[in-house]
Design a protein around this motif. Structure first.
Motif, short mmCIF file in Angstrom:
data_model
loop_
_atom_site.label_atom_id
_atom_site.label_comp_id
_atom_site.label_asym_id
_atom_site.label_seq_id
_atom_site.Cartn_x
_atom_site.Cartn_y
_atom_site.Cartn_z
N TYR A 50 -11.82 -6.00 3.58
CA TYR A 50 -10.47 -6.29 4.08
C TYR A 50 -9.75 -7.27 3.16
N GLU A 51 -10.47 -8.29 2.69
CA GLU A 51 -9.85 -9.24 1.76
C GLU A 51 -9.57 -8.56 0.43
N LEU A 52 -10.56 -7.81 -0.03
CA LEU A 52 -10.42 -7.17 -1.34
C LEU A 52 -9.20 -6.24 -1.37
N TYR A 53 -9.02 -5.51 -0.26
CA TYR A 53 -7.97 -4.49 -0.25
C TYR A 53 -6.64 -4.99 0.33
N ALA A 54 -6.60 -6.27 0.78
CA ALA A 54 -5.39 -6.79 1.42
C ALA A 54 -4.15 -6.57 0.53
N GLU A 55 -4.31 -6.92 -0.75
CA GLU A 55 -3.19 -6.79 -1.69
C GLU A 55 -2.77 -5.33 -1.85
N MET A 56 -3.79 -4.47 -1.91
CA MET A 56 -3.50 -3.04 -2.12
C MET A 56 -2.78 -2.46 -0.89
N VAL A 57 -3.28 -2.82 0.30
CA VAL A 57 -2.66 -2.34 1.54
C VAL A 57 -1.22 -2.83 1.62
N ALA A 58 -1.01 -4.10 1.23
CA ALA A 58 0.34 -4.67 1.25
C ALA A 58 1.24 -3.96 0.25
N TRP A 59 0.66 -3.63 -0.89
CA TRP A 59 1.45 -2.92 -1.93
C TRP A 59 1.96 -1.58 -1.39
N VAL A 60 1.06 -0.86 -0.72
CA VAL A 60 1.44 0.46 -0.17
C VAL A 60 2.54 0.28 0.87
N SER A 61 2.37 -0.70 1.78
CA SER A 61 3.37 -0.93 2.83
C SER A 61 4.72 -1.27 2.22
N GLN A 62 4.69 -2.16 1.22
CA GLN A 62 5.94 -2.57 0.58
C GLN A 62 6.61 -1.41 -0.13
N TYR A 63 5.77 -0.65 -0.84
CA TYR A 63 6.32 0.48 -1.59
C TYR A 63 6.99 1.47 -0.65
N LEU A 64 6.28 1.76 0.46
CA LEU A 64 6.82 2.73 1.42
C LEU A 64 8.10 2.21 2.05
N ALA A 65 8.14 0.89 2.31
CA ALA A 65 9.29 0.31 3.00
C ALA A 65 10.47 0.11 2.05
N GLN A 66 10.19 -0.30 0.81
CA GLN A 66 11.29 -0.72 -0.07
C GLN A 66 11.78 0.35 -1.04
N SER A 67 10.89 1.28 -1.39
CA SER A 67 11.30 2.32 -2.33
C SER A 67 11.60 3.59 -1.52
N THR A 68 12.31 4.51 -2.15
CA THR A 68 12.53 5.79 -1.48
C THR A 68 11.87 6.92 -2.27
N SER A 69 11.26 6.54 -3.41
CA SER A 69 10.62 7.54 -4.27
C SER A 69 9.30 8.00 -3.65
N PRO A 70 8.79 9.14 -4.11
CA PRO A 70 7.53 9.64 -3.58
C PRO A 70 6.35 8.70 -3.89
N LEU A 71 5.33 8.76 -3.03
CA LEU A 71 4.10 7.99 -3.28
C LEU A 71 2.95 8.98 -3.43
N THR A 72 2.17 8.81 -4.50
CA THR A 72 0.99 9.65 -4.71
C THR A 72 -0.25 8.77 -4.85
N LEU A 73 -1.30 9.14 -4.13
CA LEU A 73 -2.59 8.44 -4.28
C LEU A 73 -3.50 9.32 -5.12
N GLU A 74 -4.00 8.76 -6.21
CA GLU A 74 -4.94 9.49 -7.07
C GLU A 74 -6.30 8.87 -6.85
N LEU A 75 -7.18 9.59 -6.13
CA LEU A 75 -8.44 8.97 -5.73
C LEU A 75 -9.65 9.66 -6.33
N SER A 76 -10.52 8.87 -6.94
CA SER A 76 -11.82 9.38 -7.39
C SER A 76 -12.86 8.45 -6.78
#
Lengths: 263, 124
Positions: free
Chosen positions: B36-62
């Protein structure tokens, strides 16, 4: 008596709207009473509305709580399910790894690591009070290099597999057989007298000598040399094995296809 | 806006987020002790991106192995993406797996189950 309120209302309105009654004290009292009544009705109306909206709010809240609860429950179930799968995969991988670390992939017999583990267990758990003790036999396939050179490595591999199976069929009721490395095998016989061990290994030697492997119209026959050693009180695993190894060396130098008991 | 980079370790994936490209990239195993601590920044980044940008979001996961808390983090992110998707936002996930390891694909399928946005499971 049942009162018809709308009739009564109409009657009162008619009285209050009749100018000649205006100054009558009864009319004034009726007007006041009417106004008080109207006010009470309005109050009641407001109360009902307020109460309704509270009820509505509570119902909504309950619904949203239950929705949130359902969502969390669903999430929890999903997390558990995925996590279980990861654990199951890990467990399977572990089993596969354990298997590959202990089983020789070619002959599917215990590998050197596994047979050493078994030997170490047999040495630790031997019962010196018994008349029959722990016996090991080191086996080497005679002229195996020639088989490889003459027929190719594929046939060499087939010989290892077939002989491994043939020997294991004879040995597995009495002890364990493992691939020691290359064309060498190790047999562990817990609770065997020297005589019993010799008789069993003689049967194995004879079985191999009379076995012919047919591959592509070619017949391959081989033999084995065997070095036997019986556990002594002063023995360690190393001394037990090195006596078997020395005996095997002697069997090789005495013309192969024979058994020697290490002394 | 800001980009994000968390270097991977043996037990945690490399995370790279690019605001300009609208891509969050994760690669590796994930079984850290402090998900939870490790990913806090990442989770916040996703929330902010979704809230503040209108561009598409893509997750590239391996991603290979995920421990339970990492699974929760990923599901929370997917749930948030789903909410935005329901409001018309363009979001997608590309989950890559090694064709020699079908199990990863099966697990990705489990994640995909409740997602209505484009969720591709790609063998490579």
């Amino acid at each position: 008596m049942k009162i018809n309120f709308s009739e009564l209302e109409k009657e009162i309105q008619t009285i209050l709207n009749t100018p000649q009654y205006n100054d009558h004290p009864a009319s004034r009292a009726l007007r006041q009473l009417w106004e008080v009544n109207q006010e009470q009705w309005n109050r009641m109306d407001r109360l009902t509305r307020l109460s309704d909206s509270y009820q509505d709010m509570m119902m909504r809240r309950e619904k949203s709580l239950s929705e949130r609860f359902d969502k969390h429950l669903r999430q929890l179930e999903k997390i558990t399910r995925i996590s279980d799968r990861y654990q199951r995969n890990l467990r399977q991988l572990n089993l596969e790894l354990e298997r590959t670390s202990l089983i020789d992939p070619l002959t599917e017999l215990p590998n050197r690591r596994f047979i050493m583990k078994r030997l170490s267990y047999a040495v630790e758990h031997r019962d010196d009070a018994l008349s029959e003790g722990l016996v090991v036999a080191m086996i080497d396939i005679d002229y195996f290099k020639k088989v490889n050179d003459q027929f190719g490595h594929q046939v060499g591999d087939d010989v290892l597999v077939s002989l491994g199976k043939l020997m294991n069929d004879i040995i597995h009721h009495y002890g364990s057989l493992g691939r020691w490395g290359g064309e060498e095998f190790l047999v562990i016989l817990p609770q065997h007298s020297q005589e019993k061990a010799i008789a069993l290994m003689e049967k194995v030697r004879d079985g191999v000598a009379s076995y012919h492997l047919s591959i592509d119209h070619k017949s391959v026959s081989t033999s084995i040399s065997v070095g036997i050693s019986c556990f002594r009180a002063e023995d360690s695993m190393d001394t037990l094995l090195s006596r078997a190894d020395d005996a095997l060396y002697l069997a090789k130098s005495k013309g192969r296809n024979c058994l020697i008991v290490g002394s | 806006m800001k980009d994000l980079r968390i270097d991977g370790t043996i037990s945690s994936p490399t995370v790279i987020a690019s605001w300009q490209e609208g891509v969050l990239y994760m690669e590796g195993d994930s079984y850290p002790e402090n998900s939870y601590e490790l990913y806090a920044e990442m989770v916040a980044w996703v929330s902010q991106y979704l809230a503040q940008s209108t561009s598409p979001l893509t997750l590239e996961l391996s991603l290979l192995y995920l421990n339970t808390s990492s699974i929760k983090v990923m599901m929370d992110i997917f749930d948030e993406m789903e909410e935005y998707f329901q409001q018309g936002r363009q979001v997608s996930v590309n989950w890559y797996f090694d064709v020699d390891n079908e199990r990863v694909a099966e697990l990705a399928e489990e994640f995909k189950e409740d997602c209505h946005f484009p969720f591709q499971i790609i063998g490579k």
